[in-house]
Design a protein around this motif. Structure first.
Motif, mmCIF file in Angstrom:
data_model
loop_
_atom_site.group_PDB
_atom_site.id
_atom_site.type_symbol
_atom_site.label_atom_id
_atom_site.label_comp_id
_atom_site.label_asym_id
_atom_site.label_seq_id
_atom_site.Cartn_x
_atom_site.Cartn_y
_atom_site.Cartn_z
ATOM 1 N N PRO A 183 8.425 10.609 -53.063
ATOM 2 C CA PRO A 183 8.984 11.825 -52.449
ATOM 3 C C PRO A 183 10.015 11.540 -51.360
ATOM 4 C CG PRO A 183 6.598 12.003 -52.654
ATOM 5 C CD PRO A 183 6.954 10.586 -52.962
ATOM 6 N N LEU A 184 10.031 10.325 -50.852
ATOM 7 C CA LEU A 184 10.958 9.970 -49.782
ATOM 8 C C LEU A 184 12.265 9.376 -50.302
ATOM 9 C CD1 LEU A 184 8.396 8.268 -47.355
ATOM 10 C CD2 LEU A 184 9.176 10.649 -47.350
ATOM 11 N N ALA A 188 20.097 8.015 -55.585
ATOM 12 C CA ALA A 188 21.010 6.976 -55.111
ATOM 13 C C ALA A 188 20.246 5.792 -54.539
ATOM 14 C CB ALA A 188 21.961 7.547 -54.055
ATOM 15 N N MET A 189 19.172 6.066 -53.806
ATOM 16 C CA MET A 189 18.360 4.987 -53.243
ATOM 17 C C MET A 189 17.711 4.163 -54.342
ATOM 18 S SD MET A 189 16.616 7.153 -50.135
ATOM 19 C CE MET A 189 15.385 5.914 -49.759
ATOM 20 N N LEU A 190 17.198 4.838 -55.376
ATOM 21 C CA LEU A 190 16.577 4.125 -56.483
ATOM 22 C C LEU A 190 17.599 3.303 -57.258
ATOM 23 C CD1 LEU A 190 14.124 6.847 -57.831
ATOM 24 C CD2 LEU A 190 13.546 4.761 -56.581
ATOM 25 N N VAL A 226 16.499 -2.540 -48.956
ATOM 26 C CA VAL A 226 17.634 -1.912 -49.616
ATOM 27 C C VAL A 226 17.569 -0.393 -49.609
ATOM 28 C CG1 VAL A 226 16.587 -2.084 -51.926
ATOM 29 C CG2 VAL A 226 19.090 -1.943 -51.677
ATOM 30 N N MET A 227 16.407 0.200 -49.813
ATOM 31 C CA MET A 227 16.355 1.663 -49.835
ATOM 32 C C MET A 227 16.586 2.288 -48.454
ATOM 33 S SD MET A 227 13.857 3.018 -52.869
ATOM 34 C CE MET A 227 12.347 2.151 -52.443
ATOM 35 N N PRO A 228 15.967 1.765 -47.375
ATOM 36 C CA PRO A 228 16.320 2.301 -46.051
ATOM 37 C C PRO A 228 17.796 2.111 -45.703
ATOM 38 C CG PRO A 228 14.275 1.070 -45.931
ATOM 39 C CD PRO A 228 14.829 0.828 -47.303
ATOM 40 N N VAL A 229 18.350 0.963 -46.059
ATOM 41 C CA VAL A 229 19.769 0.724 -45.783
ATOM 42 C C VAL A 229 20.634 1.675 -46.613
ATOM 43 C CG1 VAL A 229 21.650 -0.946 -45.988
ATOM 44 C CG2 VAL A 229 19.432 -1.675 -45.114
ATOM 45 N N SER A 230 20.255 1.906 -47.862
ATOM 46 C CA SER A 230 20.992 2.842 -48.711
ATOM 47 C C SER A 230 20.955 4.247 -48.142
ATOM 48 C CB SER A 230 20.398 2.830 -50.125
ATOM 49 O OG SER A 230 21.022 3.790 -50.950
ATOM 50 N N ALA A 231 19.794 4.679 -47.654
ATOM 51 C CA ALA A 231 19.681 6.014 -47.068
ATOM 52 C C ALA A 231 20.533 6.139 -45.812
ATOM 53 C CB ALA A 231 18.220 6.317 -46.751
#
Length: 238
Positions: A183-184, A188-190, A226-231
Motif C-alpha cells: 500500500p505504500l 514507478a517505485m516498483l 531504491v524505493m525510498p529514493v525513487s519516491a
C-alpha cells in the motif's frame, strides 16, 4: 505461503540430484551450462533494467547501497561464512586435483546465492503471492531453479542445496511483509525496484561467466534503498 515452500524445495531437490550425478557428467557440460545460466541472468537483468522510471534514482540507490555494503564488509562476511561451510562440506564440494580451488568456489557460490535469493522474479513473486494469493510466478521460478540448481550442483556439489534455506527465509519475509509494503508503493517505485534488481542480476551474470567479478553482496543494500529514493526523487523532480 505455497510459492516460497515449493521454490525452495525445488532448489534443494535439484541440487541434490545434480550433486549425486556430478561424477557422471562430462567436464565440458559442467563448464558450459553454468555459463549459459550466466548469460540467462544477463538477459533477464537487461530486460528488467529497462523498466526504470527514474534512472538517476536507481543509480543513486545503487551507488549508496554499494557504499554501505563496502563499509560494512558484507561480501567479506559472506566469504568467511562460505570458507567455514566449505571446510565442513569439503568431501562433497571439492576434491584433490580439482581445478575449482577455494577462491573459485567462493566466487561461484556467492554469485549463485545472489542469483537464487535476490532475483527480481523471486522477490516480486513472493510479494505478489503475499498480496493476491497467486503463486504462479514462484511456481514457474521453481521449475527454473530445479534445473539451474542441478547444473550448478554438478559443478560445486551438495553445498548448493544449502542455498534453499536463505532463499526460503527471504521469500517468506517478503510474503509476510507484502501487505504492509504494497500500500505504500507506487507503480514507478516498483518499476525502479525491478530495474535495480535487474542491474544486480546483470552484474551477477557477468560474474558467473567470469567476465568481471563484481562485489554482488555489497550491492544488495540498494534493493532496500531504491524505493525510498525513487519516491523522494518523484516528489522533488516530478
Amino acid at each position: 505461503m505455497l510459492g516460497p515452500l515449493v521454490n525452495s524445495s525445488a532448489l534443494a531437490l535439484g541440487a541434490i540430484f545434480g550433486a549425486a550425478l556430478r561424477h557422471g557428467a562430462p567436464d565440458r557440460v559442467k563448464k558450459a551450462l553454468p555459463l549459459t545460466c550466466g548469460v540467462i541472468s544477463i538477459g533477464i537483468g537487461s530486460i528488467l533494467s529497462n523498466k526504470a522510471q527514474a534512472l538517476p534514482a536507481v543509480s543513486l540507490a545503487l551507488l549508496a547501497g554499494a557504499l554501505i555494503g563496502e563499509l560494512l564488509f558484507l561480501e567479506h562476511g559472506v566469504e568467511r561464512f562460505v570458507h567455514w561451510m566449505q571446510g565442513i562440506l569439503a568431501r562433497h564440494t571439492t576434491e584433490r586435483g580439482s581445478q575449482h580451488d577455494s577462491e573459485q568456489f567462493i566466487v561461484k557460490f556467492v554469485s549463485i546465492s545472489v542469483l537464487f535469493c535476490a532475483s527480481g522474479m523471486g522477490i516480486f513473486g513472493a510479494i505478489q503471492e503475499g498480496m493476491t494469493g497467486e503463486a504462479n510466478i514462484l511456481l514457474a521460478k521453481a521449475v527454473l531453479d530445479l534445473f539451474t540448481a542441478a547444473i550448478f550442483a554438478a559443478d560445486l556439489g551438495f553445498g548448493v542445496a544449502l542455498i534453499a534455506l536463505p532463499q526460503l527465509l527471504m521469500q517468506s519475509a517478503l510474503f509476510l511483509g507484502a501487505r504492509q509494503l504494497m500500500p505504500l508503493t507506487t507503480p514507478a517505485m516498483l518499476a525502479d525496484f525491478s530495474a535495480c534488481g535487474g542491474i544486480i542480476m546483470l552484474a551477477t551474470g557477468l560474474r558467473i561467466c567470469g567476465i568481471k567479478i563484481f562485489p554482488i553482496v555489497n550491492m544488495l543494500p540498494a534493493l532496500i534503498l531504491v524505493m525510498p529514493v525513487s519516491a523522494l526523487w518523484a516528489r522533488l523532480f516530478a
